[in-house]
Design a protein around this motif. Structure first.
Motif, PDB file in Angstrom:
ATOM      1  N   MET A  17       0.829  -1.205   0.000  1.00 41.38           N
ATOM      2  CA  MET A  17       0.000   0.000   0.000  1.00 41.38           C
ATOM      3  C   MET A  17       0.864   1.256   0.000  1.00 41.38           C
ATOM      4  SD  MET A  17      -3.305  -0.650   2.371  1.00 41.38           S
ATOM      5  CE  MET A  17      -4.533  -1.873   1.977  1.00 41.38           C
ATOM      6  N   GLN A  18       1.967   1.231   0.764  1.00 40.15           N
ATOM      7  CA  GLN A  18       2.869   2.384   0.822  1.00 40.15           C
ATOM      8  C   GLN A  18       3.398   2.715  -0.568  1.00 40.15           C
ATOM      9  OE1 GLN A  18       3.866   4.116   4.040  1.00 40.15           O
ATOM     10  NE2 GLN A  18       3.910   5.515   2.315  1.00 40.15           N
ATOM     11  N   ALA A  19       3.676   1.682  -1.364  1.00 40.79           N
ATOM     12  CA  ALA A  19       4.184   1.904  -2.721  1.00 40.79           C
ATOM     13  C   ALA A  19       3.174   2.675  -3.567  1.00 40.79           C
ATOM     14  CB  ALA A  19       4.527   0.570  -3.381  1.00 40.79           C
ATOM     15  N   TYR A  20       1.889   2.408  -3.369  1.00 37.41           N
ATOM     16  CA  TYR A  20       0.862   3.127  -4.127  1.00 37.41           C
ATOM     17  C   TYR A  20       0.685   4.559  -3.626  1.00 37.41           C
ATOM     18  CZ  TYR A  20      -0.608  -1.210  -6.380  1.00 37.41           C
ATOM     19  OH  TYR A  20      -0.645  -2.357  -7.126  1.00 37.41           O
ATOM     20  N   LEU A  21       1.016   4.806  -2.364  1.00 39.81           N
ATOM     21  CA  LEU A  21       0.772   6.113  -1.757  1.00 39.81           C
ATOM     22  C   LEU A  21       2.033   6.966  -1.650  1.00 39.81           C
ATOM     23  CD1 LEU A  21      -1.636   4.945   1.104  1.00 39.81           C
ATOM     24  CD2 LEU A  21      -2.244   5.916  -1.114  1.00 39.81           C
ATOM     25  N   THR A  22       3.109   6.545  -2.324  1.00 37.39           N
ATOM     26  CA  THR A  22       4.375   7.287  -2.278  1.00 37.39           C
ATOM     27  C   THR A  22       4.158   8.735  -2.695  1.00 37.39           C
ATOM     28  OG1 THR A  22       5.621   5.291  -2.758  1.00 37.39           O
ATOM     29  CG2 THR A  22       6.727   7.365  -3.209  1.00 37.39           C
ATOM     30  N   GLY A  23       4.769   9.635  -1.923  1.00 37.65           N
ATOM     31  CA  GLY A  23       4.692  11.052  -2.265  1.00 37.65           C
ATOM     32  C   GLY A  23       3.468  11.757  -1.727  1.00 37.65           C
ATOM     33  N   LEU A  24       2.586  11.033  -1.052  1.00 39.83           N
ATOM     34  CA  LEU A  24       1.397  11.668  -0.482  1.00 39.83           C
ATOM     35  C   LEU A  24       1.631  11.952   0.995  1.00 39.83           C
ATOM     36  CD1 LEU A  24      -1.413   9.580  -2.187  1.00 39.83           C
ATOM     37  CD2 LEU A  24      -0.554  11.816  -2.836  1.00 39.83           C
ATOM     38  N   ASP A  25       0.762  12.763   1.551  1.00 36.88           N
ATOM     39  CA  ASP A  25       0.936  13.242   2.921  1.00 36.88           C
ATOM     40  C   ASP A  25       0.318  12.297   3.956  1.00 36.88           C
ATOM     41  OD1 ASP A  25       1.863  15.084   4.746  1.00 36.88           O
ATOM     42  OD2 ASP A  25       0.030  16.279   4.706  1.00 36.88           O
ATOM     43  N   TRP A  26       0.485  10.991   3.752  1.00 36.33           N
ATOM     44  CA  TRP A  26      -0.080  10.004   4.669  1.00 36.33           C
ATOM     45  C   TRP A  26       1.015   9.084   5.167  1.00 36.33           C
ATOM     46  CZ3 TRP A  26      -5.136   9.984   6.254  1.00 36.33           C
ATOM     47  CH2 TRP A  26      -6.028  10.777   5.528  1.00 36.33           C
ATOM     48  N   GLU A  27       1.053   8.858   6.449  1.00 37.64           N
ATOM     49  CA  GLU A  27       1.981   7.900   7.046  1.00 37.64           C
ATOM     50  C   GLU A  27       1.182   6.647   7.405  1.00 37.64           C
ATOM     51  OE1 GLU A  27       4.315   7.126  11.237  1.00 37.64           O
ATOM     52  OE2 GLU A  27       3.391   9.076  10.883  1.00 37.64           O
ATOM     53  N   LEU A  28       1.590   5.510   6.864  1.00 42.29           N
ATOM     54  CA  LEU A  28       0.871   4.258   7.116  1.00 42.29           C
ATOM     55  C   LEU A  28       1.453   3.538   8.325  1.00 42.29           C
ATOM     56  CD1 LEU A  28       0.361   2.737   3.553  1.00 42.29           C
ATOM     57  CD2 LEU A  28      -1.080   4.314   4.810  1.00 42.29           C
ATOM     58  N   GLN A  29       0.564   2.947   9.116  1.00 34.96           N
ATOM     59  CA  GLN A  29       0.962   2.114  10.252  1.00 34.96           C
ATOM     60  C   GLN A  29       0.086   0.867  10.267  1.00 34.96           C
ATOM     61  OE1 GLN A  29       0.671   4.200  13.959  1.00 34.96           O
ATOM     62  NE2 GLN A  29       2.185   5.746  13.399  1.00 34.96           N
ATOM     63  N   LEU A  30       0.668  -0.250  10.709  1.00 30.51           N
ATOM     64  CA  LEU A  30      -0.100  -1.488  10.851  1.00 30.51           C
ATOM     65  C   LEU A  30      -1.032  -1.391  12.051  1.00 30.51           C
ATOM     66  CD1 LEU A  30       2.597  -4.268  10.329  1.00 30.51           C
ATOM     67  CD2 LEU A  30       0.736  -3.686   8.794  1.00 30.51           C
ATOM     68  N   LYS A  31      -2.163  -2.049  11.956  1.00 34.39           N
ATOM     69  CA  LYS A  31      -3.037  -2.157  13.124  1.00 34.39           C
ATOM     70  C   LYS A  31      -2.350  -3.046  14.160  1.00 34.39           C
ATOM     71  CE  LYS A  31      -5.766  -6.297  12.260  1.00 34.39           C
ATOM     72  NZ  LYS A  31      -5.166  -7.038  13.341  1.00 34.39           N
ATOM     73  N   PRO A  32      -2.685  -2.884  15.431  1.00 30.77           N
ATOM     74  CA  PRO A  32      -2.098  -3.772  16.448  1.00 30.77           C
ATOM     75  C   PRO A  32      -2.525  -5.228  16.217  1.00 30.77           C
ATOM     76  CG  PRO A  32      -3.293  -1.924  17.459  1.00 30.77           C
ATOM     77  CD  PRO A  32      -3.577  -1.883  15.990  1.00 30.77           C
ATOM     78  N   ASP A  33      -1.614  -6.160  16.460  1.00 33.80           N
ATOM     79  CA  ASP A  33      -1.926  -7.593  16.304  1.00 33.80           C
ATOM     80  C   ASP A  33      -3.122  -8.005  17.159  1.00 33.80           C
ATOM     81  OD1 ASP A  33       0.015  -8.207  14.455  1.00 33.80           O
ATOM     82  OD2 ASP A  33       1.510  -8.757  15.963  1.00 33.80           O
ATOM     83  N   SER A  34      -3.269  -7.357  18.310  1.00 32.11           N
ATOM     84  CA  SER A  34      -4.330  -7.737  19.244  1.00 32.11           C
ATOM     85  C   SER A  34      -5.728  -7.373  18.738  1.00 32.11           C
ATOM     86  CB  SER A  34      -4.103  -7.068  20.598  1.00 32.11           C
ATOM     87  OG  SER A  34      -4.075  -5.657  20.432  1.00 32.11           O
ATOM     88  N   LEU A  35      -5.811  -6.496  17.759  1.00 31.81           N
ATOM     89  CA  LEU A  35      -7.107  -6.071  17.217  1.00 31.81           C
ATOM     90  C   LEU A  35      -7.481  -6.990  16.054  1.00 31.81           C
ATOM     91  CD1 LEU A  35      -9.448  -4.064  17.160  1.00 31.81           C
ATOM     92  CD2 LEU A  35      -8.015  -2.543  15.786  1.00 31.81           C
ATOM     93  N   GLU A  36      -8.374  -7.942  16.324  1.00 31.75           N
ATOM     94  CA  GLU A  36      -8.790  -8.910  15.306  1.00 31.75           C
ATOM     95  C   GLU A  36     -10.113  -8.480  14.684  1.00 31.75           C
ATOM     96  OE1 GLU A  36      -7.352 -11.642  13.976  1.00 31.75           O
ATOM     97  OE2 GLU A  36      -5.559 -11.107  15.121  1.00 31.75           O
TER      98      GLU A  36
END
Length: 190
Positions: A17-36
């Motif tokens: 997903m980061q590759a598709y959003l390169t150059g945009l003003d969004w920082e991607l983070q994974l959801k916590p493993d504990s959140l199913e």
């Protein structure tokens, strides 16, 4: 930069997903493993929206999710929503699909991807769908990609997803098409 939680625990999905959003003003983070999040939708759209919405609400942050799969016409759209669960390994999934198709000459198929972005309150802000049409080969070809890529042939490219250079697949794939629709709209949300 604005934070966007990716509704997956898979770092590979985050990088994709980061590759598709390169150059945009969004920082991607994974959801916590504990959140199913249980995927109980009956369509790719319902599952993408469900994942994005539940993660956004749980964390009070913007969230992005996708749901995708392979739909084979001769198998009434199977494996569809169950593409990832059609076997325990990529090899098993491919073998099962080829066995079920057997000598059927109707080999049209499409990869479908729905991407959804949810606001921190869980409401869906954006949703797009990308479809890449092709056909299922009788034997795998190529060494790149993953999943069904070695048997998914795109006639216009005269290659399977597994034979394509990553930048070509990135552009023409179902996910690439969904993100191409999403990107111009992404700057309109806040």
């Amino acid at each position: 930069m604005k934070k966007l939680i990716v509704a997956t625990s898979n770092p590979g999905k985050l990088r994709e997903m980061q590759a598709y959003l390169t150059g945009l003003d969004w920082e991607l983070q994974l959801k916590p493993d504990s959140l199913e999040i249980e995927e109980i939708g009956s369509t790719f759209s319902e599952n993408a929206c469900l994942k994005a919405s539940q993660v956004a609400k749980a964390l009070g942050e913007w969230a992005i999710a996708d749901d995708s799969g392979l739909a084979v016409d001769a198998l009434n759209g199977a494996p569809g929503l169950y593409s990832a669960r059609y076997g325990t390994t990529d090899t098993e999934r491919i073998q099962r699909l080829l066995t079920e198709l057997a000598d059927n000459q109707q080999r049209q198929a499409q990869f479908i991807c729905v991407v959804a972005i949810a606001r921190p309150d869980g409401s869906i802000a954006l949703q797009t769908e990308g479809i890449c049409s092709g056909e299922i080969l009788t034997h795998p070809r190529g060494t790149g990609g993953f999943g069904y890529d070695p048997i998914f042939y795109v006639p216009q490219q005269q290659q399977t997803f597994a034979e394509m250079p990553p930048e070509v697949k990135h552009q023409i794939s179902h996910r690439g098409q969904a993100f191409a629709q999403l990107l111009p709209q992404l700057s309109t949300i806040n």
